[in-house]
Structures are given as C-alpha cells and as structure tokens.
Write an enzyme that holds these catalytic residues in place. Structure first.
Site, PDB file in Angstrom:
ATOM      1  N   CYS A 197      60.313   3.860  -9.053  1.00 25.31           N
ATOM      2  CA  CYS A 197      61.598   4.370  -9.560  1.00 25.31           C
ATOM      3  C   CYS A 197      62.598   4.526  -8.408  1.00 25.31           C
ATOM      4  O   CYS A 197      62.260   5.059  -7.346  1.00 25.31           O
ATOM      5  CB  CYS A 197      61.371   5.710 -10.251  1.00 25.31           C
ATOM      6  SG  CYS A 197      62.884   6.366 -10.975  1.00 25.31           S
ATOM      7  N   CYS A 226      63.622  12.004  -6.710  1.00 25.88           N
ATOM      8  CA  CYS A 226      63.135  13.327  -7.141  1.00 25.88           C
ATOM      9  C   CYS A 226      61.947  13.748  -6.257  1.00 25.88           C
ATOM     10  O   CYS A 226      60.922  13.051  -6.216  1.00 25.88           O
ATOM     11  CB  CYS A 226      62.720  13.283  -8.604  1.00 25.88           C
ATOM     12  SG  CYS A 226      63.967  12.503  -9.665  1.00 25.88           S
ATOM     13  N   CYS A 231      58.272  13.898  -7.540  1.00 26.18           N
ATOM     14  CA  CYS A 231      57.730  12.853  -8.411  1.00 26.18           C
ATOM     15  C   CYS A 231      56.935  11.771  -7.673  1.00 26.18           C
ATOM     16  O   CYS A 231      57.453  11.078  -6.790  1.00 26.18           O
ATOM     17  CB  CYS A 231      58.860  12.200  -9.205  1.00 26.18           C
ATOM     18  SG  CYS A 231      58.214  11.040 -10.439  1.00 26.18           S
ATOM     19  N   CYS A 289      54.700  10.793 -26.886  1.00 24.07           N
ATOM     20  CA  CYS A 289      55.830  10.749 -25.948  1.00 24.07           C
ATOM     21  C   CYS A 289      55.640   9.592 -24.975  1.00 24.07           C
ATOM     22  O   CYS A 289      54.606   9.508 -24.312  1.00 24.07           O
ATOM     23  CB  CYS A 289      55.900  12.024 -25.123  1.00 24.07           C
ATOM     24  SG  CYS A 289      55.866  13.515 -26.097  1.00 24.07           S
ATOM     25  N   CYS A 334      58.859  10.541 -29.255  1.00 23.67           N
ATOM     26  CA  CYS A 334      59.681  11.068 -28.163  1.00 23.67           C
ATOM     27  C   CYS A 334      59.675  10.021 -27.053  1.00 23.67           C
ATOM     28  O   CYS A 334      58.633   9.400 -26.810  1.00 23.67           O
ATOM     29  CB  CYS A 334      59.090  12.382 -27.649  1.00 23.67           C
ATOM     30  SG  CYS A 334      59.999  13.082 -26.256  1.00 23.67           S
ATOM     31  N   CYS A 357      64.633  17.405 -26.149  1.00 22.77           N
ATOM     32  CA  CYS A 357      63.502  17.983 -25.430  1.00 22.77           C
ATOM     33  C   CYS A 357      63.967  18.116 -23.989  1.00 22.77           C
ATOM     34  O   CYS A 357      64.199  17.107 -23.310  1.00 22.77           O
ATOM     35  CB  CYS A 357      62.280  17.069 -25.532  1.00 22.77           C
ATOM     36  SG  CYS A 357      60.886  17.663 -24.533  1.00 22.77           S
ATOM     37  N   ARG A 372      56.908  24.447 -24.331  1.00 18.83           N
ATOM     38  CA  ARG A 372      55.781  23.560 -24.046  1.00 18.83           C
ATOM     39  C   ARG A 372      55.159  23.888 -22.698  1.00 18.83           C
ATOM     40  O   ARG A 372      55.819  23.810 -21.665  1.00 18.83           O
ATOM     41  CB  ARG A 372      56.271  22.107 -24.074  1.00 18.83           C
ATOM     42  CG  ARG A 372      56.977  21.772 -25.382  1.00 18.83           C
ATOM     43  CD  ARG A 372      57.867  20.554 -25.248  1.00 18.83           C
ATOM     44  NE  ARG A 372      57.079  19.384 -24.931  1.00 18.83           N
ATOM     45  CZ  ARG A 372      56.367  18.728 -25.829  1.00 18.83           C
ATOM     46  NH1 ARG A 372      56.360  19.115 -27.084  1.00 18.83           N
ATOM     47  NH2 ARG A 372      55.678  17.683 -25.484  1.00 18.83           N
TER      48      ARG A 372
HETATM   49  N1  SAM Z   1      62.481   8.926 -15.263  1.00 17.92           N
HETATM   50  C1  SAM Z   1      62.761   9.762 -16.351  1.00 17.92           C
HETATM   51  C2  SAM Z   1      63.441  11.033 -15.949  1.00 17.92           C
HETATM   52  O1  SAM Z   1      63.309  11.488 -14.821  1.00 17.92           O
HETATM   53  O2  SAM Z   1      64.115  11.618 -16.811  1.00 17.92           O
HETATM   54  C3  SAM Z   1      61.555  10.074 -17.208  1.00 17.92           C
HETATM   55  C4  SAM Z   1      60.213  10.345 -16.579  1.00 17.92           C
HETATM   56  S1  SAM Z   1      60.094  11.775 -15.504  1.00 17.92           S
HETATM   57  C5  SAM Z   1      58.533  11.542 -14.752  1.00 17.92           C
HETATM   58  C6  SAM Z   1      59.918  13.126 -16.648  1.00 17.92           C
HETATM   59  C7  SAM Z   1      59.760  14.519 -16.084  1.00 17.92           C
HETATM   60  O3  SAM Z   1      58.466  14.689 -15.538  1.00 17.92           O
HETATM   61  C8  SAM Z   1      60.665  14.949 -14.956  1.00 17.92           C
HETATM   62  O4  SAM Z   1      61.934  15.312 -15.388  1.00 17.92           O
HETATM   63  C9  SAM Z   1      59.913  16.145 -14.398  1.00 17.92           C
HETATM   64  O5  SAM Z   1      60.364  17.334 -15.021  1.00 17.92           O
HETATM   65  C10 SAM Z   1      58.465  15.875 -14.772  1.00 17.92           C
HETATM   66  N2  SAM Z   1      57.641  15.689 -13.563  1.00 17.92           N
HETATM   67  C11 SAM Z   1      57.580  14.595 -12.783  1.00 17.92           C
HETATM   68  N3  SAM Z   1      56.749  14.772 -11.750  1.00 17.92           N
HETATM   69  C12 SAM Z   1      56.262  16.035 -11.866  1.00 17.92           C
HETATM   70  C13 SAM Z   1      55.371  16.832 -11.082  1.00 17.92           C
HETATM   71  N4  SAM Z   1      54.820  16.362  -9.955  1.00 17.92           N
HETATM   72  N5  SAM Z   1      55.092  18.074 -11.501  1.00 17.92           N
HETATM   73  C14 SAM Z   1      55.646  18.553 -12.634  1.00 17.92           C
HETATM   74  N6  SAM Z   1      56.512  17.863 -13.405  1.00 17.92           N
HETATM   75  C15 SAM Z   1      56.819  16.621 -13.022  1.00 17.92           C
HETATM   76 FE1  SF4 Z   2      62.154   8.486 -11.428  1.00 23.01          FE
HETATM   77 FE2  SF4 Z   2      60.257  10.332 -11.293  1.00 23.01          FE
HETATM   78 FE3  SF4 Z   2      62.799  11.028 -10.935  1.00 23.01          FE
HETATM   79 FE4  SF4 Z   2      61.952  10.262 -13.414  1.00 23.01          FE
HETATM   80  S1  SF4 Z   2      61.314  12.055 -12.257  1.00 23.01           S
HETATM   81  S2  SF4 Z   2      63.842   9.643 -12.352  1.00 23.01           S
HETATM   82  S3  SF4 Z   2      60.401   8.721 -12.823  1.00 23.01           S
HETATM   83  S4  SF4 Z   2      61.607   9.658  -9.608  1.00 23.01           S
END
Ligand code: SAM
Ligand code: SF4
Ligand code: DTB
Length: 335
Positions: free
Chosen positions: A69, A73, A76, A113, A144, A204, A276
């Site tokens: 990606c 973040c 992530c 989801c 979802c 959500c 949730r």
């Molecule tokens: N890329 C899209 C986005 O960011 O909206 C969808 C997928 S993203 C992985 C969805 C959510 O997963 C993120 O907004 C975050 O809240 C959660 N998430 C990702 N990595 C995480 C982690 N290590 N611990 C807890 N929540 C996590």
């Molecule tokens: Fe990309 Fe992870 Fe951020 Fe979603 S949370 S936008 S998958 S880096």
C-alpha cells in the site's frame, strides 16, 4: 449534581428536538475518569436500552488485496513504507472470495468484510469488488468493504451492487493523526465518510488505541465519531497489533483497563452503534475479552486471521460465548 449525572451531551437540554447531540472532549474525559464500576454500569445501562446484552454479532474479515500500500500508516503491516514481511497479493478473483464468504456464513458469521490495501480503488478494481459484493450479498450475508478513499460515484456504485457497510476509520484524534499518517489528511477521511453517507450506505468507522495517544486524545477520537451526524452504525475499536517492522512495533502496551474504558465510553456516546471489539484480541485473555463484552462491545471479528495478523480461533470464541451464557446473533437481518 454528581459527576455521573453531570456527564450529558452538550445539547441534551436544547429545545430544538431535532438538534443532533454534540459531545465535548471534556465530557468524554469526565466519563473516562469515572470510577471503573460506575463507568461500566453506565455503559451497561446504555447497552440494554438499545440491544439484547446477551447477543454478539460475528463478522468475518478477508483481505482481498494484500500489501504494497502506498500510504504510510505507522501501525500498518501492509504499508510499502515498512518492511513487515507481509506477502503481497493481487486482487483476488470473485469465486475465491465467494467461497470464503460461504465458509464464513456456514461457520456462523452474519457479516462479511472485504479489505483492500489501497489508497483508493481504480475504476476496474471497483467493478471487480462490486461483483464480489453482489455475490456475497446473495449468500444472505451483510456486506462490508474497506477500500480506502472513494472518488465521487464509487459509493453509489457499491450501493447498487448490494453493499451494506463501508468501513473507513478516523483512526485517532485529529491532533494526534499527523504522528501516525502523513500521506492523507483527516479532512480527506471525513470527505470519504460523507460520500458513503450520502450514497445511503451504513457507516463503519472507528479507530485504534494504544498508539501512544493520551487519554484525552482517545476521548477526542470517540467525540469525533459520536458527533458525526448521524453517528456510525458500526464502530470498530482496535487495540494496536504491534507488528515487527512497523514504526509502532515497540509501542508499550496500553493498560488493559484503559482499553475497557474506551469501549465503555464508546457505548455511552453511541448507544445504538454496534461497538466492535476489533483487532488486538489475540493478545487478550478470556477475562479481558469478557470485560469488554460487559462494557458494551457487541461485535467481534470471527475467524483465525484479521487481514494479515492472527485472531483467536473460531472454536475458542464460541466457547467463550458459551461460558459467558451469551450467543452469536443468528440472523443477518439487522446485523
Ligand atoms: N486501506 C484501507 C484503509 O486504510 O482505509 C482499508 C484497510 S486498513 C488495513 C483498515 C483498518 O485496519 C485501518 O484503518 C486500521 O484502523 C486497522 N489496522 C491496520 N493495521 C492495524 C494494526 N496493526 N492494529 C490495529 N488496527 C489496524
Ligand atoms: Fe494502506 Fe494499511 Fe494505511 Fe489501509 S491502513 S491505507 S492498507 S497502509
Ligand atoms: C477495522 O477497524 N479493523 C479491521 C477492519 N476494520 C478492516 C482490520 C484490522 C487489521 C489488523 C492488522 C492486520 O491484520 O493486518
């Protein structure tokens, strides 16, 4: 008036009945600071006014496009900016997604989801996801997706395909957000949520705690969510999963009781939402999860993987519900 009675939404006494209830961060902090039994009691009261407190909704997650990606973040494992050893994949084909959804339904989930590691979907990708949504919906599941930011028209297209919920998290309080993500801003997230709402989809939207934010910033996230008009139908509270190779890998663990408090305050601020208990359960014991369910959480991710990280085994979750004398929601009707 004591502290418990004193914590009410700012406009609860306003004469205009239709005015949305607005919470202040100070009010939410006051809730966080209540004695633990008082806070959990108030959360139970709110929960019982809107839900059967013995029932929990089960959602199964599937990563339909993993890794690589472009966003940064800090939490992530799927960000291309970090090296968390995630094996990337292309967008899955429709049949394999539908097979996974059928297995989830047969195991007891009422919502499916689908998550993609995108900044935002391209038109061809969106069409393929729309086909997945239609076929998963036809299995009798709630649908979802979480695909990142949406362009105009994309939410409507997903709605036509049979989508029920769009997941897009605010993740944290506005003033802490810049410490976690620099490649897109809070306003862009709010804009996507607005598009989702205008298209008639259910929202959500939640966040992550345990990223080094303060209590007042945890309260700030919940107030942002609660003041959305209307507030989200579904509010995931994720406890940070500390993944090696991400910048937050060595973040100290949040006090577990502070996590329970976050759930309880979310329940009080958003009584009609499905709160949730999301990521982070793999490192919680049964007692802590039970406390979260008592404090107002009434939905969990069900299945042994979240997107890329482990989640408790389905059998262990069903056993916990049985031990607690609780049950999984049996129909997708109002899931
Ligand atoms: N890329 C899209 C986005 O960011 O909206 C969808 C997928 S993203 C992985 C969805 C959510 O997963 C993120 O907004 C975050 O809240 C959660 N998430 C990702 N990595 C995480 C982690 N290590 N611990 C807890 N929540 C996590
Ligand atoms: Fe990309 Fe992870 Fe951020 Fe979603 S949370 S936008 S998958 S880096
Ligand atoms: C949400 O708030 N949490 C889920 C879901 N929405 C998409 C994702 C959790 C991901 C945890 C890290 C991983 O497994 O990659």
């Amino acid at each position: 008036m004591n502290a418990v009675e004193g914590v009410r939404p700012a406009q609860a006494t306003a004469t205009a009945a239709a005015a949305p209830q607005r919470w202040t961060v100070a009010q939410a902090v006051e809730l966080f600071e209540l004695p633990f039994p008082e806070l959990v009691f108030r959360a139970q009261q709110a929960h019982r006014q809107c839900f059967d407190p013995g029932e929990v909704q089960l959602s199964t997650l599937l990563s339909i496009k993993t890794g690589g990606c472009p966003e940064d973040c800090a939490y992530c494992p799927q960000s291309a900016h970090h090296d968390a050893g995630v094996k990337g994949s292309a967008l899955l084909d429709v049949d394999s997604v539908v097979d996974a959804a059928r297995r989830a339904r047969d195991a007891g989930a009422t919502r499916f989801c689908m998550g993609a590691a995108w900044r935002s979907p391209k038109p061809r990708q969106l069409e393929q996801v729309a086909r997945m949504v239609s076929e998963v919906k036809a299995l009798g599941l709630q649908t979802c997706v979480t695909l990142g930011m949406l362009h105009p028209g994309q939410a409507e297209r997903l709605r036509e395909a049979g989508l029920d919920y769009y997941n897009h998290n605010l993740d944290t309080a506005p003033e802490f957000y810049g410490n976690i993500i620099t490649t897109r801003c809070y306003e862009e997230r709010l804009d996507t949520l607005e598009q989702v709402r205008s298209a008639g989809l259910k929202v959500c939207c939640g966040g992550i705690v345990g990223m080094g934010e303060s209590r007042s910033q945890r309260a700030g996230l919940l107030v942002q969510l609660a003041n959305l008009d209307p507030y989200p139908e579904s509010v995931p509270i994720n406890n940070l999963v500390r993944v090696a190779g991400t910048p937050l890998a060595d973040q100290p663990e949040l006090d577990p009781l502070e996590f329970v408090r976050t759930i309880a305050v979310a329940r009080i601020l958003m009584p009609r939402a499905r709160v949730r208990l999301s990521a982070g359960r793999e490192s919680m014991d049964d007692s802590l999860q039970a406390l979260c369910l008592v404090a107002g959480a009434n939905s969990i991710f069900f299945g042994d993987t979240l997107l890329t990280t482990p989640n408790p085994q389905a059998g262990a979750d069903l056993a916990l519900l049985r031990r607690m004398g609780m049950r999984a929601q049996s129909s997708a009707e109002d899931a």
